[in-house]
Motif scaffolding. Structure first.
Motif, PDB file in Angstrom:
ATOM      1  N   GLU A  81      -7.248  -3.565  13.688  1.00  0.00           N
ATOM      2  CA  GLU A  81      -8.437  -3.214  12.899  1.00  0.00           C
ATOM      3  C   GLU A  81      -8.577  -4.139  11.695  1.00  0.00           C
ATOM      4  N   LEU A  82      -7.458  -4.410  11.030  1.00  0.00           N
ATOM      5  CA  LEU A  82      -7.500  -5.285   9.858  1.00  0.00           C
ATOM      6  C   LEU A  82      -8.024  -6.660  10.247  1.00  0.00           C
ATOM      7  N   PHE A  83      -7.522  -7.183  11.368  1.00  0.00           N
ATOM      8  CA  PHE A  83      -7.934  -8.513  11.810  1.00  0.00           C
ATOM      9  C   PHE A  83      -9.424  -8.528  12.141  1.00  0.00           C
ATOM     10  N   MET A 136       7.625  -5.745   5.848  1.00  0.00           N
ATOM     11  CA  MET A 136       7.678  -4.433   6.488  1.00  0.00           C
ATOM     12  C   MET A 136       6.797  -3.394   5.780  1.00  0.00           C
ATOM     13  N   PRO A 137       5.487  -3.681   5.681  1.00  0.00           N
ATOM     14  CA  PRO A 137       4.590  -2.705   5.060  1.00  0.00           C
ATOM     15  C   PRO A 137       4.458  -1.434   5.895  1.00  0.00           C
ATOM     16  N   PHE A 138       4.848  -1.520   7.192  1.00  0.00           N
ATOM     17  CA  PHE A 138       4.778  -0.354   8.070  1.00  0.00           C
ATOM     18  C   PHE A 138       6.143   0.323   8.196  1.00  0.00           C
ATOM     19  N   VAL A 155       9.188   3.979  12.133  1.00  0.00           N
ATOM     20  CA  VAL A 155       8.180   2.986  11.758  1.00  0.00           C
ATOM     21  C   VAL A 155       6.783   3.544  12.069  1.00  0.00           C
ATOM     22  N   CYS A 156       5.803   3.123  11.302  1.00  0.00           N
ATOM     23  CA  CYS A 156       4.422   3.617  11.459  1.00  0.00           C
ATOM     24  C   CYS A 156       3.977   3.574  12.917  1.00  0.00           C
ATOM     25  N   LEU A 157       3.497   4.702  13.405  1.00  0.00           N
ATOM     26  CA  LEU A 157       3.050   4.755  14.800  1.00  0.00           C
ATOM     27  C   LEU A 157       1.729   4.022  14.999  1.00  0.00           C
ATOM     28  N   GLY A 158       0.996   3.835  13.916  1.00  0.00           N
ATOM     29  CA  GLY A 158      -0.319   3.197  14.041  1.00  0.00           C
ATOM     30  C   GLY A 158      -0.291   1.706  13.764  1.00  0.00           C
ATOM     31  N   GLU A 159       0.908   1.100  13.692  1.00  0.00           N
ATOM     32  CA  GLU A 159       1.012  -0.317  13.291  1.00  0.00           C
ATOM     33  C   GLU A 159       0.121  -1.242  14.125  1.00  0.00           C
ATOM     34  N   THR A 160       0.208  -1.133  15.438  1.00  0.00           N
ATOM     35  CA  THR A 160      -0.555  -2.050  16.299  1.00  0.00           C
ATOM     36  C   THR A 160      -2.049  -1.868  16.080  1.00  0.00           C
ATOM     37  N   LEU A 161      -2.475  -0.597  16.038  1.00  0.00           N
ATOM     38  CA  LEU A 161      -3.893  -0.308  15.834  1.00  0.00           C
ATOM     39  C   LEU A 161      -4.354  -0.825  14.472  1.00  0.00           C
ATOM     40  N   ALA A 162      -3.548  -0.548  13.426  1.00  0.00           N
ATOM     41  CA  ALA A 162      -3.922  -0.952  12.068  1.00  0.00           C
ATOM     42  C   ALA A 162      -4.054  -2.473  11.982  1.00  0.00           C
ATOM     43  N   VAL A 180       0.806  -1.231   0.000  1.00  0.00           N
ATOM     44  CA  VAL A 180       0.000   0.000   0.000  1.00  0.00           C
ATOM     45  C   VAL A 180       0.842   1.286   0.000  1.00  0.00           C
ATOM     46  N   VAL A 181       2.000   1.250   0.661  1.00  0.00           N
ATOM     47  CA  VAL A 181       2.847   2.462   0.671  1.00  0.00           C
ATOM     48  C   VAL A 181       4.185   2.116  -0.013  1.00  0.00           C
ATOM     49  N   PRO A 182       4.171   2.013  -1.352  1.00  0.00           N
ATOM     50  CA  PRO A 182       5.325   1.421  -2.055  1.00  0.00           C
ATOM     51  C   PRO A 182       6.641   2.176  -1.872  1.00  0.00           C
ATOM     52  N   ASN A 196       7.322   4.218   0.709  1.00  0.00           N
ATOM     53  CA  ASN A 196       7.474   4.663   2.079  1.00  0.00           C
ATOM     54  C   ASN A 196       7.245   6.172   2.150  1.00  0.00           C
ATOM     55  N   LEU A 197       7.750   6.831   3.187  1.00  0.00           N
ATOM     56  CA  LEU A 197       7.727   8.291   3.237  1.00  0.00           C
ATOM     57  C   LEU A 197       9.154   8.770   3.009  1.00  0.00           C
ATOM     58  N   LEU A 198       9.278  10.013   2.609  1.00  0.00           N
ATOM     59  CA  LEU A 198      10.599  10.574   2.339  1.00  0.00           C
ATOM     60  C   LEU A 198      11.395  10.724   3.638  1.00  0.00           C
ATOM     61  N   HIS A 199      12.632  10.256   3.619  1.00  0.00           N
ATOM     62  CA  HIS A 199      13.525  10.421   4.773  1.00  0.00           C
ATOM     63  C   HIS A 199      14.713  11.290   4.352  1.00  0.00           C
ATOM     64  N   GLN A 200      15.556  11.637   5.334  1.00  0.00           N
ATOM     65  CA  GLN A 200      16.731  12.455   5.028  1.00  0.00           C
ATOM     66  C   GLN A 200      17.866  12.038   5.965  1.00  0.00           C
TER      67      GLN A 200
HETATM   68  C1  HEM Z   1      -2.530  -0.665   7.019  1.00  0.00           C
HETATM   69  C2  HEM Z   1      -2.433   0.549   7.549  1.00  0.00           C
HETATM   70  C3  HEM Z   1      -1.160   1.356   7.581  1.00  0.00           C
HETATM   71  C4  HEM Z   1      -0.004   1.233   6.860  1.00  0.00           C
HETATM   72  C5  HEM Z   1       0.337   0.208   5.779  1.00  0.00           C
HETATM   73  C6  HEM Z   1       0.886   2.294   7.296  1.00  0.00           C
HETATM   74  C7  HEM Z   1       2.158   2.514   6.802  1.00  0.00           C
HETATM   75  C8  HEM Z   1       2.988   3.545   7.202  1.00  0.00           C
HETATM   76  C9  HEM Z   1       4.293   3.808   6.657  1.00  0.00           C
HETATM   77  C10 HEM Z   1       4.973   2.987   5.564  1.00  0.00           C
HETATM   78  C11 HEM Z   1       4.793   4.891   7.290  1.00  0.00           C
HETATM   79  C12 HEM Z   1       6.153   5.564   7.028  1.00  0.00           C
HETATM   80  C13 HEM Z   1       7.206   5.117   8.023  1.00  0.00           C
HETATM   81  C14 HEM Z   1       8.552   5.708   7.703  1.00  0.00           C
HETATM   82  O1  HEM Z   1       8.636   6.912   7.448  1.00  0.00           O
HETATM   83  O2  HEM Z   1       9.561   4.962   7.708  1.00  0.00           O
HETATM   84  C15 HEM Z   1       3.819   5.325   8.262  1.00  0.00           C
HETATM   85  C16 HEM Z   1       3.989   6.379   9.128  1.00  0.00           C
HETATM   86  C17 HEM Z   1       3.066   6.768  10.080  1.00  0.00           C
HETATM   87  N1  HEM Z   1       1.846   6.186  10.323  1.00  0.00           N
HETATM   88 FE1  HEM Z   1       1.082   4.579   9.349  1.00  0.00          FE
HETATM   89  N2  HEM Z   1       0.261   3.019   8.295  1.00  0.00           N
HETATM   90  C18 HEM Z   1      -0.988   2.485   8.505  1.00  0.00           C
HETATM   91  C19 HEM Z   1      -1.916   2.889   9.437  1.00  0.00           C
HETATM   92  C20 HEM Z   1      -1.740   3.902  10.364  1.00  0.00           C
HETATM   93  C21 HEM Z   1      -2.686   4.262  11.387  1.00  0.00           C
HETATM   94  C22 HEM Z   1      -4.033   3.542  11.641  1.00  0.00           C
HETATM   95  C23 HEM Z   1      -2.136   5.303  12.072  1.00  0.00           C
HETATM   96  C24 HEM Z   1      -2.657   6.097  13.247  1.00  0.00           C
HETATM   97  C25 HEM Z   1      -3.711   5.780  13.955  1.00  0.00           C
HETATM   98  C26 HEM Z   1      -0.845   5.598  11.475  1.00  0.00           C
HETATM   99  C27 HEM Z   1       0.014   6.586  11.888  1.00  0.00           C
HETATM  100  C28 HEM Z   1       1.247   6.860  11.349  1.00  0.00           C
HETATM  101  C29 HEM Z   1       2.110   7.944  11.801  1.00  0.00           C
HETATM  102  C30 HEM Z   1       1.825   8.958  12.915  1.00  0.00           C
HETATM  103  C31 HEM Z   1       3.266   7.885  10.993  1.00  0.00           C
HETATM  104  C32 HEM Z   1       4.508   8.797  11.070  1.00  0.00           C
HETATM  105  C33 HEM Z   1       5.553   8.174  11.996  1.00  0.00           C
HETATM  106  C34 HEM Z   1       6.841   9.002  12.059  1.00  0.00           C
HETATM  107  O3  HEM Z   1       7.149   9.681  11.097  1.00  0.00           O
HETATM  108  O4  HEM Z   1       7.545   8.927  13.088  1.00  0.00           O
HETATM  109  N3  HEM Z   1      -0.634   4.717  10.444  1.00  0.00           N
HETATM  110  N4  HEM Z   1       2.715   4.488   8.198  1.00  0.00           N
END
Ligand code: HEM
Length: 147
Positions: free
Chosen positions: A100-102, A82-84, A90-97, A17-19, A21-25
């Motif tokens: 929810e998915l399950f 590592m989709p998160f 790493v994605c802060l919402g991983e545990t919640l996501a 879904v997030v092919p 990732n987000l931009l890093h530096q």
């Molecule tokens: C299937 C669902 C989700 C996927 C695949 C996903 C994936 C990602 C990915 C790839 C990143 C970038 C991490 C990086 O920069 O290395 C990210 C960042 C983030 N995600 Fe998610 N995410 C999901 C759901 C959520 C949910 C439900 C929340 C909040 C409730 C959330 C909150 C965040 C936040 C706050 C960041 C920024 C973390 C940071 O920059 O320190 N995500 N997510």
């Protein structure tokens, strides 16, 4: 339950879904695999390259829940899953996501029986995504019959 868990993991791997990732530096000068990356360089850590890495997945381009099951049908974690993303950002919402998915997935499977529309064969379904910052599925038709 291990199979359901494996299917969910494989959906996340395959959907990618997030092919990009987000931009890093880089915060400092880095030496990486023989390259010098100066401080302040924008880096795009491609999650696609890991989720479809042929060195890590038996059938990277085929949907295959067996990627997450051992010979006894037990769930196995894979380090290339590592989709998160990974590391400090790493994605802060991983545990919640994941929760929810399950819950969503198991609930709809308990309430509905899913099938292709009449006349549509599985091999004709295009699973390639509409590309973008996030990969979205192409429009598709599906029959959901209440059990
Ligand atoms: C299937 C669902 C989700 C996927 C695949 C996903 C994936 C990602 C990915 C790839 C990143 C970038 C991490 C990086 O920069 O290395 C990210 C960042 C983030 N995600 Fe998610 N995410 C999901 C759901 C959520 C949910 C439900 C929340 C909040 C409730 C959330 C909150 C965040 C936040 C706050 C960041 C920024 C973390 C940071 O920059 O320190 N995500 N997510």
């Amino acid at each position: 339950m291990p199979y359901t868990n494996a299917v969910l993991h494989e959906i996340q791997r395959f959907a990618n879904v997030v092919p990009m990732n987000l931009l890093h530096q880089t915060k400092s000068d880095i030496d990486f695999k023989g390259y010098r990356i100066p401080k302040g360089t924008p880096v795009i850590p491609l999650l696609t390259s890991v989720l479809f890495d042929k060195n890590h997945w038996e059938t990277p381009h085929k949907f295959n829940p067996q990627h997450f099951l051992d010979a006894h049908g037990k769930f196995v974690k894979r380090e290339a899953f590592m989709p998160f993303s990974a590391g400090r950002r790493v994605c802060l919402g991983e545990t919640l996501a994941k929760m929810e998915l399950f819950l969503f997935f198991t609930l709809v499977l308990q309430k509905f029986k899913f099938s292709l529309p009449p006349g549509v064969r599985a091999e004709h379904v295009d699973l390639s995504p509409t590309p973008g910052i996030t990969n979205a599925p192409k429009p598709f038709k599906l029959c959901a019959i209440r059990q």
